[in-house]
Design an enzyme around this catalytic site. Structure first.
Site, PDB file in Angstrom:
ATOM      1  N   CYS A 120       0.812  -1.226   0.000  1.00  0.00           N
ATOM      2  CA  CYS A 120       0.000   0.000   0.000  1.00  0.00           C
ATOM      3  C   CYS A 120       0.845   1.276   0.000  1.00  0.00           C
ATOM      4  O   CYS A 120       0.310   2.371  -0.188  1.00  0.00           O
ATOM      5  CB  CYS A 120      -0.955  -0.005   1.184  1.00  0.00           C
ATOM      6  SG  CYS A 120      -1.997  -1.468   1.216  1.00  0.00           S
ATOM      7  N   HIS A 253      -3.141   7.190   2.190  1.00  0.00           N
ATOM      8  CA  HIS A 253      -3.608   5.870   1.756  1.00  0.00           C
ATOM      9  C   HIS A 253      -4.992   5.641   2.342  1.00  0.00           C
ATOM     10  O   HIS A 253      -5.224   5.897   3.520  1.00  0.00           O
ATOM     11  CB  HIS A 253      -2.622   4.804   2.240  1.00  0.00           C
ATOM     12  CG  HIS A 253      -3.127   3.412   2.039  1.00  0.00           C
ATOM     13  ND1 HIS A 253      -3.677   2.998   0.854  1.00  0.00           N
ATOM     14  CD2 HIS A 253      -3.182   2.345   2.881  1.00  0.00           C
ATOM     15  CE1 HIS A 253      -4.050   1.738   0.969  1.00  0.00           C
ATOM     16  NE2 HIS A 253      -3.762   1.321   2.186  1.00  0.00           N
ATOM     17  N   ASN A 283     -10.181  -0.155   0.187  1.00  0.00           N
ATOM     18  CA  ASN A 283      -8.719  -0.049   0.190  1.00  0.00           C
ATOM     19  C   ASN A 283      -8.201  -0.674  -1.107  1.00  0.00           C
ATOM     20  O   ASN A 283      -8.286  -1.888  -1.288  1.00  0.00           O
ATOM     21  CB  ASN A 283      -8.189  -0.792   1.422  1.00  0.00           C
ATOM     22  CG  ASN A 283      -6.672  -0.775   1.525  1.00  0.00           C
ATOM     23  OD1 ASN A 283      -5.979  -0.429   0.580  1.00  0.00           O
ATOM     24  ND2 ASN A 283      -6.161  -1.162   2.678  1.00  0.00           N
TER      25      ASN A 283
HETATM   26  O1  UT7 Z   1      -3.705  -1.199   3.540  1.00  0.00           O
HETATM   27  C1  UT7 Z   1      -2.721  -1.455   4.483  1.00  0.00           C
HETATM   28  C2  UT7 Z   1      -3.062  -0.845   5.737  1.00  0.00           C
HETATM   29  N1  UT7 Z   1      -4.178  -1.555   6.355  1.00  0.00           N
HETATM   30  C3  UT7 Z   1      -4.812  -0.956   7.338  1.00  0.00           C
HETATM   31  O2  UT7 Z   1      -4.522   0.165   7.626  1.00  0.00           O
HETATM   32  C4  UT7 Z   1      -5.842  -1.732   8.109  1.00  0.00           C
HETATM   33  C5  UT7 Z   1      -5.681  -1.412   9.582  1.00  0.00           C
HETATM   34  N2  UT7 Z   1      -6.645  -2.033  10.437  1.00  0.00           N
HETATM   35  C6  UT7 Z   1      -7.962  -1.703  10.458  1.00  0.00           C
HETATM   36  O3  UT7 Z   1      -8.393  -0.894   9.671  1.00  0.00           O
HETATM   37  C7  UT7 Z   1      -8.844  -2.310  11.521  1.00  0.00           C
HETATM   38  O4  UT7 Z   1      -8.061  -2.973  12.474  1.00  0.00           O
HETATM   39  C8  UT7 Z   1      -9.909  -3.274  10.953  1.00  0.00           C
HETATM   40  C9  UT7 Z   1     -10.941  -2.485  10.162  1.00  0.00           C
HETATM   41  C10 UT7 Z   1      -9.256  -4.323  10.069  1.00  0.00           C
HETATM   42  C11 UT7 Z   1     -10.631  -3.987  12.096  1.00  0.00           C
HETATM   43  O5  UT7 Z   1     -11.216  -3.034  12.958  1.00  0.00           O
HETATM   44  P1  UT7 Z   1     -11.030  -3.164  14.533  1.00  0.00           P
HETATM   45  O6  UT7 Z   1     -11.789  -2.076  15.148  1.00  0.00           O
HETATM   46  O7  UT7 Z   1      -9.555  -3.259  14.826  1.00  0.00           O
HETATM   47  O8  UT7 Z   1     -11.782  -4.527  14.818  1.00  0.00           O
HETATM   48  P2  UT7 Z   1     -11.214  -5.815  15.559  1.00  0.00           P
HETATM   49  O9  UT7 Z   1     -10.260  -6.542  14.672  1.00  0.00           O
HETATM   50  O10 UT7 Z   1     -10.785  -5.457  16.932  1.00  0.00           O
HETATM   51  O11 UT7 Z   1     -12.527  -6.687  15.654  1.00  0.00           O
HETATM   52  C12 UT7 Z   1     -13.619  -6.290  16.524  1.00  0.00           C
HETATM   53  C13 UT7 Z   1     -14.725  -7.315  16.432  1.00  0.00           C
HETATM   54  C14 UT7 Z   1     -14.240  -8.742  16.611  1.00  0.00           C
HETATM   55  O12 UT7 Z   1     -15.225  -9.440  17.356  1.00  0.00           O
HETATM   56  P3  UT7 Z   1     -15.006  -9.727  18.923  1.00  0.00           P
HETATM   57  O13 UT7 Z   1     -13.738 -10.514  19.022  1.00  0.00           O
HETATM   58  O14 UT7 Z   1     -14.902  -8.351  19.552  1.00  0.00           O
HETATM   59  O15 UT7 Z   1     -16.239 -10.471  19.286  1.00  0.00           O
HETATM   60  C15 UT7 Z   1     -14.201  -9.292  15.220  1.00  0.00           C
HETATM   61  O16 UT7 Z   1     -14.405 -10.683  15.163  1.00  0.00           O
HETATM   62  O17 UT7 Z   1     -15.324  -7.261  15.142  1.00  0.00           O
HETATM   63  C16 UT7 Z   1     -15.381  -8.569  14.585  1.00  0.00           C
HETATM   64  N3  UT7 Z   1     -15.295  -8.463  13.129  1.00  0.00           N
HETATM   65  C17 UT7 Z   1     -16.371  -8.337  12.338  1.00  0.00           C
HETATM   66  N4  UT7 Z   1     -17.684  -8.278  12.612  1.00  0.00           N
HETATM   67  C18 UT7 Z   1     -18.521  -8.113  11.577  1.00  0.00           C
HETATM   68  C19 UT7 Z   1     -14.172  -8.454  12.372  1.00  0.00           C
HETATM   69  N5  UT7 Z   1     -14.515  -8.300  11.067  1.00  0.00           N
HETATM   70  C20 UT7 Z   1     -15.855  -8.228  11.026  1.00  0.00           C
HETATM   71  C21 UT7 Z   1     -16.794  -8.069   9.997  1.00  0.00           C
HETATM   72  N6  UT7 Z   1     -18.100  -8.006  10.303  1.00  0.00           N
HETATM   73  N7  UT7 Z   1     -16.422  -7.923   8.698  1.00  0.00           N
END
Ligand code: UT7
Length: 326
Positions: A120, A253, A283
């Site tokens: 990215c 980005h 993205n």
């Molecule tokens: O391009 C290169 C750079 N990439 C990035 O910059 C990405 C950086 N990371 C992010 O943008 C975020 O970390 C994400 C958008 C990927 C995830 O967001 P988050 O707020 O960090 O969520 P999380 O991983 O802490 O997940 C929270 C909850 C989890 O459930 P529990 O364990 O709290 O019960 C996940 O299982 O959300 C759940 N979850 C979903 N729920 C519904 C994860 N993906 C999904 C989904 N739909 N698609």
């Protein structure tokens, strides 16, 4: 001798026609037994839709119309181009480079053409390389392109990643000038973090070894991203002798609206001075910055003479910034 700078002469972009809204994707995933929702995707990322290329459309097919649009905006012919750099992590083939394929599709031959692979951060890496090659006299008019078909490497059984990415391409014509242009660039990588964002497969003996689908530890990437984006912004401003207040537009980005807002807050850039396309593109990895830049230019927001900060961050771990006057 007057210093030789590089300057953006035109921008262009291309999105494949198939637009997939969150609701479309939620329905497709539900049919496979994967549960997600428009509300979760919008709240955590800001993404509302993304574009997916047809399965037989490679990155070069997206890059060429983006390049042609940039050439037209620059009032340049393909034959004037003397350098092509394509930033991509989803190339058409293992080799040759997508840049060589793009060169051929543009109907030109002879000039150097190569790919940059910095995930990215690829577009800021490619811009920094093209800037250096223009400054040292190797090139006069370069096509710098970010083009991706990330839909090919998504694991549609993994809801934590497959809702985040999209396909597309963006391009600029970067040309030699006696006035800036690019004011400074800042590039970094830290290979200790290879595992937090990767596609851990390769081709060997006619087979794919390992897993050829995207893996991401989202929280680890998130934490690293917010730190390095601020640092790199400050570094590139210092190199150019500029201040935060000199930034007219921040074009980061487009991975997650929360990362962009956090970076803008730290740099005291007001939200209305951040070009945002993540809601409609998702993205698109190396394509996201030139797509957002072209959107900003064509919508009349980002205007000639304004100071623009481009910032990339992604797999590697890689990150970097380009500060330029449009
Ligand atoms: O391009 C290169 C750079 N990439 C990035 O910059 C990405 C950086 N990371 C992010 O943008 C975020 O970390 C994400 C958008 C990927 C995830 O967001 P988050 O707020 O960090 O969520 P999380 O991983 O802490 O997940 C929270 C909850 C989890 O459930 P529990 O364990 O709290 O019960 C996940 O299982 O959300 C759940 N979850 C979903 N729920 C519904 C994860 N993906 C999904 C989904 N739909 N698609």
């Amino acid at each position: 001798m007057t210093q030789r700078y590089s300057r953006i002469a035109g921008t262009g972009s291309y999105l494949p026609p198939r637009r997939v809204t969150n609701d479309d994707l939620v329905a497709e995933l539900a049919a496979r037994g994967i549960e997600t929702s428009d509300a979760w995707i919008v709240e955590r990322t800001g993404i509302r839709a993304r574009h997916f290329a047809a399965p037989d459309v490679p990155a070069s097919e997206l890059a060429v119309p983006a390049a042609r649009a940039a050439l037209e905006a620059a009032g340049a012919q393909p034959g004037e181009i003397d350098l092509i750099i394509v930033a991509t992590s989803t190339p058409d083939m293992v080799f040759p480079s997508t840049a060589a394929i793009v060169q051929h599709k543009l109907g030109i031959a002879g000039c150097p053409a190569f790919d940059v692979q910095a995930v990215c951060s690829g577009f800021v890496y490619a811009m920094a390389v093209a800037d250096a090659m223009i400054a040292n006299g190797t090139a006069r008019k370069a096509l710098v392109i970010g083009a991706e078909v990330f839909s090919r490497i998504l694991d549609f059984k993994d809801r934590t990643t497959c809702v985040l990415f999209g396909d597309g391409a963006g391009a600029v014509v970067l040309e030699a000038s006696d006035r800036p242009g690019i004011l400074a660039t800042d590039l970094h990588a830290d290979g200790r973090h290879v595992g937090i964002l990767c596609v851990p497969g390769n081709v060997s003996g006619g087979q794919v070894l390992g897993d050829p689908l995207l893996k991401m530890d989202g929280q680890a990437v998130f934490k690293l991203a917010v730190g390095v984006l601020e640092k790199s912004a400050r570094a590139v401003l210092a190199k150019a002798g500029k201040q935060e207040a000199d930034i007219d537009w921040l074009i980061p980005h487009q991975a997650n609206i929360r990362i962009m807002q956090s970076t803008a807050r730290k740099l005291r850039v007001p939200p209305e001075r951040v070009v945002v396309t993540v809601h409609d593109h998702g993205n698109t990895s190396a394509a996201s910055i030139p797509l957002a830049l072209d959107h900003g230019v064509r919508s009349g927001q980002v205007r000639p003479g304004q100071t623009v900060l481009l910032e990339g961050v992604g797999g590697g771990f890689t990150w970097g910034a380009v500060l330029l006057v449009l």
